[in-house]
Design an enzyme around this catalytic site. Structure first.
Site, PDB file in Angstrom:
ATOM      1  N   HIS A  72       2.902   5.069  13.191  1.00 56.14           N
ATOM      2  CA  HIS A  72       4.071   4.366  12.653  1.00 56.14           C
ATOM      3  C   HIS A  72       5.223   5.348  12.459  1.00 56.14           C
ATOM      4  O   HIS A  72       5.112   6.300  11.699  1.00 56.14           O
ATOM      5  CB  HIS A  72       3.726   3.702  11.314  1.00 56.14           C
ATOM      6  CG  HIS A  72       2.951   2.430  11.480  1.00 56.14           C
ATOM      7  ND1 HIS A  72       2.968   1.415  10.568  1.00 56.14           N
ATOM      8  CD2 HIS A  72       2.155   2.011  12.490  1.00 56.14           C
ATOM      9  CE1 HIS A  72       2.204   0.420  10.994  1.00 56.14           C
ATOM     10  NE2 HIS A  72       1.694   0.773  12.157  1.00 56.14           N
ATOM     11  N   TYR A 200       7.301  -3.554   2.976  1.00 58.20           N
ATOM     12  CA  TYR A 200       7.187  -3.536   1.516  1.00 58.20           C
ATOM     13  C   TYR A 200       8.219  -4.512   0.967  1.00 58.20           C
ATOM     14  O   TYR A 200       9.401  -4.399   1.303  1.00 58.20           O
ATOM     15  CB  TYR A 200       7.491  -2.144   0.970  1.00 58.20           C
ATOM     16  CG  TYR A 200       6.366  -1.149   1.173  1.00 58.20           C
ATOM     17  CD1 TYR A 200       5.445  -0.924   0.163  1.00 58.20           C
ATOM     18  CD2 TYR A 200       6.233  -0.437   2.358  1.00 58.20           C
ATOM     19  CE1 TYR A 200       4.422  -0.013   0.326  1.00 58.20           C
ATOM     20  CE2 TYR A 200       5.210   0.476   2.538  1.00 58.20           C
ATOM     21  CZ  TYR A 200       4.302   0.680   1.515  1.00 58.20           C
ATOM     22  OH  TYR A 200       3.284   1.571   1.674  1.00 58.20           O
ATOM     23  N   PRO A 292      -1.649   2.223  -5.430  1.00 57.72           N
ATOM     24  CA  PRO A 292      -1.660   2.350  -3.958  1.00 57.72           C
ATOM     25  C   PRO A 292      -0.296   2.190  -3.276  1.00 57.72           C
ATOM     26  O   PRO A 292      -0.198   2.382  -2.076  1.00 57.72           O
ATOM     27  CB  PRO A 292      -2.621   1.237  -3.516  1.00 57.72           C
ATOM     28  CG  PRO A 292      -2.711   0.300  -4.659  1.00 57.72           C
ATOM     29  CD  PRO A 292      -2.424   1.065  -5.893  1.00 57.72           C
ATOM     30  N   LYS A 296      -1.073   7.123  -1.267  1.00 60.97           N
ATOM     31  CA  LYS A 296      -1.364   8.540  -1.467  1.00 60.97           C
ATOM     32  C   LYS A 296      -2.812   8.855  -1.865  1.00 60.97           C
ATOM     33  O   LYS A 296      -3.224  10.021  -1.796  1.00 60.97           O
ATOM     34  CB  LYS A 296      -0.436   9.109  -2.567  1.00 60.97           C
ATOM     35  CG  LYS A 296       1.004   9.243  -2.139  1.00 60.97           C
ATOM     36  CD  LYS A 296       1.220  10.466  -1.273  1.00 60.97           C
ATOM     37  CE  LYS A 296       2.471  10.433  -0.469  1.00 60.97           C
ATOM     38  NZ  LYS A 296       2.347   9.894   0.888  1.00 60.97           N
ATOM     39  N   TYR A 384       6.672   9.958   1.698  1.00 62.17           N
ATOM     40  CA  TYR A 384       5.736   8.994   2.278  1.00 62.17           C
ATOM     41  C   TYR A 384       4.905   9.641   3.387  1.00 62.17           C
ATOM     42  O   TYR A 384       3.687   9.438   3.465  1.00 62.17           O
ATOM     43  CB  TYR A 384       6.490   7.768   2.804  1.00 62.17           C
ATOM     44  CG  TYR A 384       5.591   6.595   3.068  1.00 62.17           C
ATOM     45  CD1 TYR A 384       5.316   5.663   2.074  1.00 62.17           C
ATOM     46  CD2 TYR A 384       4.985   6.423   4.310  1.00 62.17           C
ATOM     47  CE1 TYR A 384       4.484   4.582   2.304  1.00 62.17           C
ATOM     48  CE2 TYR A 384       4.141   5.345   4.552  1.00 62.17           C
ATOM     49  CZ  TYR A 384       3.898   4.432   3.544  1.00 62.17           C
ATOM     50  OH  TYR A 384       3.053   3.377   3.773  1.00 62.17           O
TER      51      TYR A 384
HETATM   52  C1  LIG Z   1      -9.499  -1.475  -4.121  1.00 62.32           C
HETATM   53  C2  LIG Z   1      -8.823  -0.173  -3.720  1.00 62.32           C
HETATM   54  C3  LIG Z   1      -7.771  -0.189  -2.773  1.00 62.32           C
HETATM   55  C4  LIG Z   1      -7.156   1.012  -2.369  1.00 62.32           C
HETATM   56  N1  LIG Z   1      -6.127   0.990  -1.450  1.00 62.32           N
HETATM   57  C5  LIG Z   1      -5.534   2.157  -1.092  1.00 62.32           C
HETATM   58  C6  LIG Z   1      -4.483   2.201  -0.138  1.00 62.32           C
HETATM   59  O1  LIG Z   1      -4.074   1.186   0.383  1.00 62.32           O
HETATM   60  N2  LIG Z   1      -3.936   3.437   0.183  1.00 62.32           N
HETATM   61  C7  LIG Z   1      -4.404   4.613  -0.369  1.00 62.32           C
HETATM   62  O2  LIG Z   1      -3.930   5.722  -0.037  1.00 62.32           O
HETATM   63  N3  LIG Z   1      -5.382   4.593  -1.274  1.00 62.32           N
HETATM   64  C8  LIG Z   1      -5.950   3.406  -1.630  1.00 62.32           C
HETATM   65  N4  LIG Z   1      -6.959   3.409  -2.517  1.00 62.32           N
HETATM   66  C9  LIG Z   1      -7.364   4.687  -3.024  1.00 62.32           C
HETATM   67  C10 LIG Z   1      -8.299   5.405  -2.049  1.00 62.32           C
HETATM   68  O3  LIG Z   1      -9.186   4.479  -1.485  1.00 62.32           O
HETATM   69  C11 LIG Z   1      -9.006   6.481  -2.842  1.00 62.32           C
HETATM   70  O4  LIG Z   1      -8.010   7.354  -3.341  1.00 62.32           O
HETATM   71  C12 LIG Z   1     -10.043   7.245  -2.046  1.00 62.32           C
HETATM   72  O5  LIG Z   1     -11.152   6.426  -1.789  1.00 62.32           O
HETATM   73  C13 LIG Z   1     -10.490   8.480  -2.829  1.00 62.32           C
HETATM   74  O6  LIG Z   1     -11.590   9.052  -2.206  1.00 62.32           O
HETATM   75  P1  LIG Z   1     -12.696   9.803  -3.079  1.00 62.32           P
HETATM   76  O7  LIG Z   1     -13.684  10.307  -2.095  1.00 62.32           O
HETATM   77  O8  LIG Z   1     -12.042  10.756  -3.996  1.00 62.32           O
HETATM   78  O9  LIG Z   1     -13.334   8.689  -4.017  1.00 62.32           O
HETATM   79  P2  LIG Z   1     -14.197   7.401  -3.630  1.00 62.32           P
HETATM   80  O10 LIG Z   1     -13.741   6.814  -2.357  1.00 62.32           O
HETATM   81  O11 LIG Z   1     -14.190   6.542  -4.854  1.00 62.32           O
HETATM   82  O12 LIG Z   1     -15.658   7.965  -3.398  1.00 62.32           O
HETATM   83  C14 LIG Z   1     -16.480   8.382  -4.460  1.00 62.32           C
HETATM   84  C15 LIG Z   1     -17.931   8.222  -4.056  1.00 62.32           C
HETATM   85  O13 LIG Z   1     -18.764   8.695  -5.106  1.00 62.32           O
HETATM   86  C16 LIG Z   1     -19.830   7.774  -5.311  1.00 62.32           C
HETATM   87  N5  LIG Z   1     -20.279   7.899  -6.709  1.00 62.32           N
HETATM   88  C17 LIG Z   1     -19.711   7.389  -7.803  1.00 62.32           C
HETATM   89  N6  LIG Z   1     -20.422   7.710  -8.890  1.00 62.32           N
HETATM   90  C18 LIG Z   1     -21.467   8.441  -8.464  1.00 62.32           C
HETATM   91  C19 LIG Z   1     -22.574   9.051  -9.122  1.00 62.32           C
HETATM   92  N7  LIG Z   1     -22.712   8.961 -10.460  1.00 62.32           N
HETATM   93  N8  LIG Z   1     -23.471   9.720  -8.387  1.00 62.32           N
HETATM   94  C20 LIG Z   1     -23.336   9.813  -7.029  1.00 62.32           C
HETATM   95  N9  LIG Z   1     -22.319   9.250  -6.349  1.00 62.32           N
HETATM   96  C21 LIG Z   1     -21.399   8.574  -7.062  1.00 62.32           C
HETATM   97  C22 LIG Z   1     -19.211   6.423  -4.992  1.00 62.32           C
HETATM   98  O14 LIG Z   1     -20.197   5.453  -4.650  1.00 62.32           O
HETATM   99  C23 LIG Z   1     -18.307   6.769  -3.821  1.00 62.32           C
HETATM  100  O15 LIG Z   1     -18.957   6.634  -2.571  1.00 62.32           O
HETATM  101  C24 LIG Z   1      -7.582   2.235  -2.941  1.00 62.32           C
HETATM  102  C25 LIG Z   1      -8.633   2.241  -3.880  1.00 62.32           C
HETATM  103  C26 LIG Z   1      -9.232   1.053  -4.289  1.00 62.32           C
HETATM  104  C27 LIG Z   1     -10.345   1.087  -5.324  1.00 62.32           C
END
Ligand SMILES: Cc1cc2nc3c(=O)[nH]c(=O)nc-3n(C[C@H](O)[C@H](O)[C@H](O)COP(=O)(O)OP(=O)(O)OC[C@H]3O[C@@H](n4cnc5c(N)ncnc54)[C@H](O)[C@@H]3O)c2cc1C
Length: 389
Positions: A72, A200, A292, A296, A384
């Site tokens: 994009h 947006y 979201p 980021k 962005y």
């Molecule tokens: C509904 C939703 C929509 C989103 N939409 C966007 C978007 O459009 N754009 C954007 O940039 N970001 C978006 N985000 C944010 C983005 O998805 C997250 O910032 C990203 O997933 C972060 O990655 P992470 O690996 O840090 O955490 P997570 O993806 O949360 O991964 C953490 C992992 O740890 C595991 N875990 C949790 N607790 C434990 C435990 N006690 N023991 C072992 N494992 C555990 C979980 O099961 C998970 O697999 C969204 C988030 C949500 C919830």
């Protein structure tokens, strides 16, 4: 079991960290409390900054994103019934790629399997020990048995609700939080996107976002009440409300269809400082959450693990702890910039409950300024597409 780095969580942060460490010969084990299928079923982020794409490339997990991802060059902002384009490429020379988080997760999982690196799924009751002492350890249950991993370092990549941050004594951690008084109702459908670029929308009825995952799969969001239950939103209600918030052209050309996923996400800004406690390092959503709107969350998780992997590799190669000591400050400097941008985008585009008529007019005045000033458009575009690491 013994490993150099025990990683908690197989989301984007944990999986990418695992591959970056593996690439430099640092042994690591990932503990995930859900099944691989469950992790792959979570529909989340979709906008990938160039820095994140480069990291995926570094670990050899970018091939599918490069062939299937949608590049994009810009985005559109709609208010007062008219759309205005922000041209990322012209303003910054950079672009973003639209490619689903689930696909990134799948690509990283596949790489990890090929590399023969260990991921333990459905590891329950994960608990962390002695990360402020000399013998850090992680315990978990699997198939009814208790297991223990000895390690040098623990990477807490287990998201906002994970155990890692909760294992730190409250007095050692400072949290900053804002919970927004609205949510996003999101729908995924097998329909072509209404536009080639994201739209947006700021509307008196509330925010809307037209996004996509592929040329045949769309992701749409509307601002909803945080009290709403997803069950009370039929697909027809969703499409009707979305159309009311779009400009005339988009509302008349949008292709609707049955939802294949529908969920409500709360919006939150959150930062925990610092991001290091002895040999425990937090990364991604475990340490911070952004609403979201600025796309980021996933990208910040990637920049955290970039800094963390560099520091850990440096430690094993040179036995110097300098980069590990700098990790928290380095990561937080970028986190706060993204927090500011995400908070600003959210405040600019949403209907803020309780806002006075003056505040609503100021929101419109700021949007007018944004699309008429090249400097303001460039500032949005620079944030962005992603600030440099
Ligand atoms: C509904 C939703 C929509 C989103 N939409 C966007 C978007 O459009 N754009 C954007 O940039 N970001 C978006 N985000 C944010 C983005 O998805 C997250 O910032 C990203 O997933 C972060 O990655 P992470 O690996 O840090 O955490 P997570 O993806 O949360 O991964 C953490 C992992 O740890 C595991 N875990 C949790 N607790 C434990 C435990 N006690 N023991 C072992 N494992 C555990 C979980 O099961 C998970 O697999 C969204 C988030 C949500 C919830």
């Amino acid at each position: 079991m013994r490993t150099q780095v025990a990683i908690i969580g197989a989301g984007p942060a944990g999986l990418l960290l695992g591959q970056l460490l593996h690439k430099h010969g640092v042994d690591n084990v990932i503990l995930e409390n859900r099944s691989a299928e469950y992790v792959l079923g979570r529909i989340r982020a979709g906008v990938i900054e160039q820095g994140t794409a480069d990291l995926l490339d570094q670990v050899g997990a970018a091939a599918r994103m490069q062939s299937e991802g949608l590049v994009h060059d810009g985005t559109e902002i709609c208010f007062g019934g008219a759309r205005h384009r922000i041209d990322f490429r012209a303003l910054t020379g950079k672009v973003v790629t639209v490619y689903g988080q689930t696909e990134i997760t799948r690509d990283l999982m596949e790489k990890r399997t090929v590399a023969g690196a260990k991921t333990i799924y459905e590891a329950t009751d994960v608990s962390l020990y002695d990360f402020d002492g000399a013998k850090p350890r992680v315990r978990y249950r699997k198939d009814g048995k208790q297991h223990e991993i000895e390690c040098d370092f623990i990477a807490g990549c287990d998201g906002y609700h994970g155990v890692s941050r909760q294992s730190v004594p409250a007095k050692s951690i400072q949290s900053y939080e804002r919970v927004y008084p609205f949510g996003w109702l999101g729908i995924l459908s097998e329909t072509p996107p209404v536009s080639e670029e994201l739209i947006y929308v700021r509307h008196e009825r509330g925010f809307a976002l037209c996004s996509m995952r592929s040329p045949t799969r769309s992701r749409y969001y509307i601002q909803c009440s945080i009290e709403d239950d997803v069950e009370q939103w039929s697909d027809d209600c969703f499409w009707d409300e979305l159309k009311r918030r779009l400009d005339e052209e988009a509302a008349s050309t949008i292709v609707t269809g049955p939802s294949i996923e529908k969920s409500i996400a709360p919006l939150r800004s959150f930062v925990a400082e610092p991001m290091r406690f002895g040999s425990l390092f937090l990364a991604g959503d475990a340490a911070h959450i952004v609403p979201p709107t600025g796309a980021k969350g996933l990208n910040l998780a990637a920049s955290d693990v970039h800094y963390l992997s560099e520091a850990l590799v440096d430690f094993y190669q040179s036995r110097s702890a300098g980069a590990l000591d700098r990790y928290s400050a380095r990561a937080l400097a970028r986190v706060w910039k993204a927090e500011r941008f995400s908070w600003w985008m959210t405040s600019l585009l949403h209907r803020l409950p309780g806002a006075s008529p003056f505040e609503e007019r100021m929101q419109l005045a700021e949007l007018e300024y944004l699309v008429s000033s090249e400097a303001a458009s460039r500032a949005l575009a620079e944030n962005y597409v992603g600030l440099p690491y």
